[in-house]
Design a protein around this motif. Structure first.
Motif: not given
Lengths: 171, 452, 335
Positions: A133, B243-244, B247, B249-250, B253, B265, B270-271, B275, B332
Motif C-alpha cells: 500500500g 488495497a494496493s 488506486i 488511496k492505497p 480498510y 473500489i 475506501y480506494c 488513479w 488493482v
C-alpha cells in the motif's frame, strides 16, 4: 584468526531467548540467534560464526547451515555496509519498483546483486515485504522506506553514505 | 460509516500504549473471559460468531479450536501466525504496528480458551521493527498483570513470546511455521497428524492469523449475536482489506463483509477510484494466490449480480468466472497494466518461495517462471501458452501444502481471462521489448474495461 | 485391523499401515512406485509425489472421497477405505507428470552414469514417462564433488528424496551433510569441504534412487549388467555381513547391501564390508543374486527365462497398452 564470540550483552540475550522455549527445545532459538549473530559479525554468517551458534545451542553445525541457507534474510557471503533491498513483486512493480531499481543501479553504478567497490552498498531485489500500500519501497536494515521517488532515493543514499553504522535488522 | 470492530481506535494518539488502550475499553475481554466464562463457553461464542480464519483459507475459527486435543496431558500451545507474506497483503502489519495490545488481548483470551500456558507470535523477520513494538507492549501487559502468573488473580497463567522468522513465505503455511518455530527449515509437514493433535513439539497446537485473534475480544465484549449481525450469512463481521496497486488511496480498510466490490473500489471512503483517471482493467482480490478477474467480472458476477466482499460472492462462478476473498489483499490494475508481466512477477515470487520438498512445486514453479519470462520478453511461442496451462494443472493439488496451488491458480486464471494478451506477446515480440509496453499504448480489449 | 480395497483387491492389514504397504502386500501392478519413501528409514516419504493414489472412499465410517490425490506412502489406511491406483486415469496422469517434473532438470546422462541399469528414475521414466521433453530452458547444474574418499556426489542427478540424510541421522551418530538452500536451488551438501566419514555412511549409496551418490571404488569399472551379482556373507562384528558381490571373473568390483523387490535394503552394511573386502576369498558365496526379469541388469543374466511365461506377460501388457482393463497378473511371474 580472531575468536568468534558474542559480547556479554548479546550472550545474555541469547540465553534469555533460549528460556522462551521448553527444556531441551533450545534449537527453537536458532532463527533469533542467527539474527543476532549476523548483526554482531559484520552483517553476514561465516562458517565460524555458524559453528559458534551451533555450539551455543548444542546442535550440529549442519543443522545451522541447513537453516541459514533456507531463509532469505541470512547472508552467507559478505555484504556492503548498507544492504539495500528493493521489493519487486507485483504490487510494487505496479507502482514503479522497476524504475527505483534502475535508478539505484545508475546512482550506485552497480547491478542488482552487486556491491560497490568501496564496500558501502549492496543492492538486492527481494520479494514482497508487505508494503504494497506504500509502494514502491525498499528495506535497509530494520527500516522500511516507502512511497519512494527518485528524489527520496537520492536523499536516502546520501544519508546512508555518511552514516557510520552498518545496516542491521536488529537496530 | 460502517462498523469498525478492529480499527475503531486506530487513530487515537498513543493507542499503542497500555494506558490509552485501556482508557478506550481495552482488556475488558480478558476480564470478562477469565472471570466469568469457561473455555467451552468461549469456544461456543466464537463458533456462533461465524468468525472465519482471516489469513486466507477462511476456515471457521471456533471449529478449528474445537479440534484441539484438550484431553491430552501434553502442554498445549497457541501460535499466532504473523508471517504475513502473501503479496498484496499488509493488514496484519498495520494492525500490529498500531494496535499491539489488541492482538495481545486476543492472544490471552484465546490461550485461556485453549488451555495454553505458553503462546508464541511468529512474525516474519522483515517486520523486525514490529517485534520491538510487540515486545514493548507485552512488557506493559506483564506489568499490568494481564500476562504471567495468576492473571488478574485467577489461577490462569500465561507466557507470551514473539518469535521472528527470517524471510520465507512458506512459513505462513501453519505446519511450515511450526517447523520454523522449532528452529528448522520451513518445510511443510504431511498431514495427518494435524497441529490440533500434534503441532509444536508434537503437542496439541492451534495456529491462528493475527486478524482472527484480534477479532476475538470484540466477540467476547459484544457477544456473538451482535458480531454476526454485521455481514451476510457465513461471512460475518468485519474484514481488513489491504488495497494496493493503481488506486487513488492505497491502504488498509476495515469493511463490513457484504460491501459491494464496486463501492470498495470507487467510494472515497475506501480506494477512491482508479488513479490518473484511468480505467480499471483487472483485480487480484485476495492476495496474489487467488485467480485474477477482469474488471467486468470483479464488479458483477457472471450471473449479472453485484459482486460483494464476502467469501461466497467472491467465489461465485467458481474458478471459471469467480475468485476468492483470500487474505483480503486487493491488488488493482489499470488499463496500462501488462497482465503477462504482472503474472511473471508472481511466478517469480512462487519460484523463489517454494521450499523444494515436493517435486511438482520445486520443478514446476521454476519452469513456469522461465516460460513467462520468455513470453514477456518477446521470446515466446504460441504453444508456450498451453504449456503453461498444463504445467499449472499438473502442480495443482499434487503437493503437500497449498503453495503449489497458489502458484498454479494465478497462471491458469490469467490465461483463462487474458489469453489474447499472451498471444499478442508472442505475435509481436518487437512491441513488447520495451518493458513499459502497455503504458504508452494500452492493450485494447474495451469490453472488459470499466470506467470509473 | 483395517480392511482396504486397492484396485478391486481387498486385504486386511494392521491399523496404521500405509496404503503403499498394504498395496505391497497385495502385490502386482497396483503397487505404487516410490522414489523417496524407504521402508527402513523413518520419516522418509511424502515428497516425490510419484506414489499418489486416489482415495475413492475414505472409510466405512466416513465414505467421502478424499479431495486430493494422496501420497500412498504416508497415508494410513482406514477400515473400509477404497483406493484406486492404476485403475484411475487421474493417478496415471499425475504419476506421468511427476516423472516429467523429475526429468526436466535431470541431466539424462545415463550413458555415462554408473547407476544406469539399476536406477529407479530410469525404470520409472521407462514405465511412465514420455519419449520427448517439453522443457526448453537451461537445466540447473552443480559441480560434482567428493564427499569423502569413497563417495561421489553428482548433485545434477539428485531428485531430493532426502533418503541419504535419513541414513546419516538414523544410522550414524554425526550427520555432516544435509539439504541446503531452498526450492529448486536446494542441494545435498556438507556446505564446507568435509568428508562424510563413519562406519555406515556407505549406505547412502544404496538408498540413493538415482546416480547422485555413487561408489568411487566402482566408478567406471563396469556397467552393472556386465557383472555377475552373487549373494555372499562374512562374519562381521559391525553389521550382518550379508551383501551382494558384483563380480567379474574372480574380481569383486563392488559390494552392496542386499535389496528386496522394491529395491530397499533391509539390513544395512558397514563400510568395511562395502569398501575394504574386494577379495573373493573374504566371502562365503551363498548363490546367485536374483535379478528381476525386467531389470536392465537382466540383459546378461544367466537365470533361465521361461519363454511361455514371458509371452503371457507380454500379451497382458499389450492389452493394457491398448487401454483395456489390466487382466489378472500371472501369479507364476509375480510370485
Amino acid at each position: 584468526m580472531e575468536e568468534v564470540k558474542f559480547s556479554e550483552g548479546t550472550l545474555a540475550l541469547v540465553n534469555k531467548i533460549i528460556r522462551r522455549y521448553p527444556e531441551g527445545k533450545q534449537k527453537s532459538a536458532l532463527l533469533p540467534t542467527l539474527h543476532l549473530a549476523q548483526a554482531e559479525f559484520e552483517g553476514w554468517l561465516s562458517v565460524p560464526v555458524m559453528d559458534y551458534v551451533a555450539s551455543l545451542l548444542k546442535i550440529k553445525p549442519i543443522e545451522v547451515y541447513e537453516v541459514a541457507s533456507f531463509y532469505s534474510m541470512y547472508n552467507l557471503k559478505p555484504v556492503g555496509k548498507c544492504l539495500i533491498e528493493v521489493c519487486q513483486t507485483g504490487p510494487c512493480w505496479l507502482r514503479g519498483s522497476d524504475d527505483i531499481v534502475e535508478h539505484l543501479e545508475k546512482k550506485l553504478k552497480i547491478k542488482n546483486g552487486e556491491t560497490t567497490s568501496d564496500g558501502m552498498f549492496t543492492l538486492k531485489t527481494v520479494e514482497c515485504l508487505g508494503s504494497c500500500g506504500t509502494a514502491p519501497m525498499l528495506q535497509c536494515g530494520a527500516d522500511y522506506h516507502e512511497n519512494l521517488t527518485a528524489e527520496k532515493v537520492d536523499r536516502l543514499v546520501e544519508k546512508l553514505r555518511t552514516s557510520d553504522k552498518r545496516s542491521s535488522y536488529m537496530r | 460509516m460502517s462498523k469498525k470492530f478492529l480499527l475503531e481506535h486506530v487513530n487515537v494518539p498513543r493507542i499503542e500504549t497500555i494506558n490509552v488502550y485501556r482508557e478506550k475499553g481495552g482488556y475488558a475481554a480478558v476480564e470478562k473471559a477469565l472471570k466469568t466464562m469457561t473455555p467451552d463457553q468461549i469456544i461456543d461464542e466464537v463458533k456462533f460468531s461465524d468468525l472465519r480464519g482471516r489469513g486466507g483459507a477462511g476456515f471457521p475459527t471456533g471449529l478449528k479450536w474445537s479440534f484441539m486435543d484438550r484431553k491430552s496431558d501434553k502442554p498445549r500451545y497457541l501460535v499466532c501466525n504473523a508471517d504475513e507474506s502473501e503479496p498484496g497483503t499488509f493488514k496484519d502489519r498495520y494492525l500490529m504496528e498500531k494496535l499491539p495490545h489488541l492482538l495481545i488481548e486476543g492472544m490471552i483470551v484465546s490461550s485461556y480458551t485453549l488451555g495454553a500456558k505458553a503462546a508464541y507470535i511468529y512474525i516474519r523477520g522483515e517486520y523486525m521493527y514490529i517485534v520491538r513494538i510487540l515486545e514493548k507492549a507485552i512488557e506493559e501487559a506483564y506489568a499490568a498483570g494481564y500476562l504471567g502468573k495468576n492473571i488478574l488473580g485467577t489461577d490462569y497463567s500465561l507466557d507470551l513470546y514473539v518469535h521472528p522468522g527470517a524471510g520465507a513465505y512458506i512459513c505462513g503455511e501453519e505446519t511450515a511455521l511450526l517447523e520454523s518455530l522449532e528452529g528448522k527449515r520451513g518445510n511443510p509437514r504431511l498431514k495427518p497428524p494435524f497441529p490440533a493433535i500434534a503441532g509444536l513439539y508434537a503437542c496439541p497446537t492451534v495456529v491462528n492469523n493475527v486478524e482472527s485473534i484480534a477479532s476475538v475480544p470484540t466477540i467476547i465484549n459484544i457477544t456473538a449475536d451482535k458480531y454476526n449481525d454485521v455481514g451476510i450469512g457465513k461471512s460475518a463481521g468485519t474484514k481488513l482489506i489491504s488495497a494496493s496497486g493503481h488506486i487513488n488511496k492505497p491502504g488498509v480498510y476495515e469493511i463490513e463483509l457484504g460491501l459491494p466490490v464496486e463501492d470498495f473500489i470507487y467510494s472515497d471512503e475506501y480506494c477512491g477510484g482508479i488513479w490518473k483517471g484511468r480505467k480499471l482493467k483487472a483485480v487480484v482480490a485476495g492476495g496474489s494466490s487467488v485467480p485474477i478477474l477482469p474488471a467486468n467480472l470483479i464488479i458483477t458476477t457472471a450471473k449479472g449480480e453485484k459482486r460483494l466482499m464476502t467469501y461466497e460472492s467472491m467465489a461465485d462462478g467458481g474458478f471459471v468466472s469467480g475468485t476468492m476473498l483470500g487474505s483480503g489483499g486487493f491488488i488493482v490494475m489499470d488499463e496500462t497494466t501488462c497482465i503477462v508481466r504482472n503474472l511473471w512477477t508472481f511466478a517469480r515470487f512462487y519460484h523463489h518461495e517454494s521450499c523444494g520438498q515436493c517435486s511438482p512445486c520445486r520443478e514446476g514453479t521454476g519452469w513456469m517462471e522461465k516460460v513467462l519470462h520468455r513470453i514477456e520478453h518477446g521470446h515466446g511461442h504460441m504453444n508456450d501458452i498451453d504449456l503453461l496451462v498444463d504445467v499449472a494443472k499438473k502442480i495443482e493439488g499434487n503437493t503437500i501444502c497449498p503453495l503449489g496451488d497458489a502458484a498454479a491458480w494465478p497462471v491458469a486464471s490469467a490465461i483463462r481471462h487474458f489469453r489474447e494478451e499472451f498471444e499478442y506477446h508472442v505475435k509481436y515480440p518487437e512491441k513488447v521489448k520495451d518493458p513499459k509496453h502497455f503504458e504508452k499504448e494500452p492493450f485494447e480489449r474495451e469490453a472488459l474495461m470499466v470506467n470509473g | 485391523m483395517a480392511k482396504v480395497t486397492i484396485d478391486g483387491a481387498t486385504i486386511e492389514v494392521p491399523d496404521g499401515t500405509t496404503i503403499l504397504n498394504a498395496a505391497r502386500q497385495i502385490g502386482g501392478e497396483s503397487v505404487p512406485p516410490a522414489m523417496c519413501y524407504y521402508s527402513t528409514l523413518k520419516e522418509s516419504g511424502g515428497k516425490c509425489r510419484v506414489c499418489l493414489v486416489k482415495v475413492a472412499q475414505g472409510s466405512t465410517k466416513d465414505p467421502r472421497p478424499m479431495p486430493k490425490l494422496m501420497a500412498s506412502c504416508r497415508t494410513p489406511v482406514m477400515d473400509g477405505m477404497v483406493v484406486q491406483s492404476i485403475t484411475s486415469p487421474e493417478v496415471l496422469e499425475a504419476r506421468k507428470s511427476v516423472v516429467e517434473f523429475l526429468l526436466i532438470n535431470h541431466p539424462l546422462d545415463c550413458p555415462i552414469c554408473d547407476q544406469a541399469g539399476e536406477c529407479d528414475l530410469q525404470n520409472l521414466a521407462y514405465k511412465h514417462g514420455v519419449a520427448k521433453t517439453r522443457y526448453e530452458e537451461e537445466r540447473r547444474t552443480f559441480e560434482k564433488i567428493d564427499i569423502g574418499d569413497k563417495i561421489k556426489l553428482h548433485m545434477n542427478r539428485c531428485i531430493l528424496c532426502y533418503r541419504c540424510t535419513f541414513v546419516a541421522n538414523q544410522l550414524t551418530d554425526n550427520r555432516v551433510h544435509g539439504v541446503l538452500s531452498r526450492g529448486d536451488a536446494s542441494e545435498i551438501s556438507t556446505y564446507i569441504q568435509k568428508a562424510v566419514d563413519n562406519d555406515f555412511s556407505g549406505n547412502m549409496i544404496d538408498v540413493c534412487p538415482v546416480g547422485a551418490l555413487t561408489d568411487k571404488t566402482f566408478r567406471f569399472k563396469s556397467r552393472v549388467w556386465f557383472t555377475n551379482p552373487m549373494d555372499g556373507h562374512r562374519n562381521c562384528p559391525k553389521c550382518s555381513g550379508k551383501v551382494v558381490l558384483w563380480t567379474k571373473g574372480n574380481d569383486v568390483l563392488r559390494v552392496s547391501a542386499r535389496t528386496d523387490q522394491y529395491n530397499e535394503v533391509k539390513e544395512f552394511i558397514c563400510n568395511e564390508c562395502r569398501f575394504e573386502h574386494k577379495n573373493m576369498n573374504d566371502w562365503t558365496i551363498d548363490g546367485p543374486r536374483h535379478i528381476d526379469r525386467d531389470s536392465v541388469i537382466a540383459q546378461n543374466h544367466y537365470e533361465r527365462t521361461d519363454l511361455q511365461k514371458l509371452k503371457l506377460e507380454i500379451d497382458r501388457q499389450i492389452e493394457f497398452e491398448k487401454g483395456k482393463q489390466l487382466p489378472e497378473p500371472n501369479p507364476s511371474l509375480t510370485a
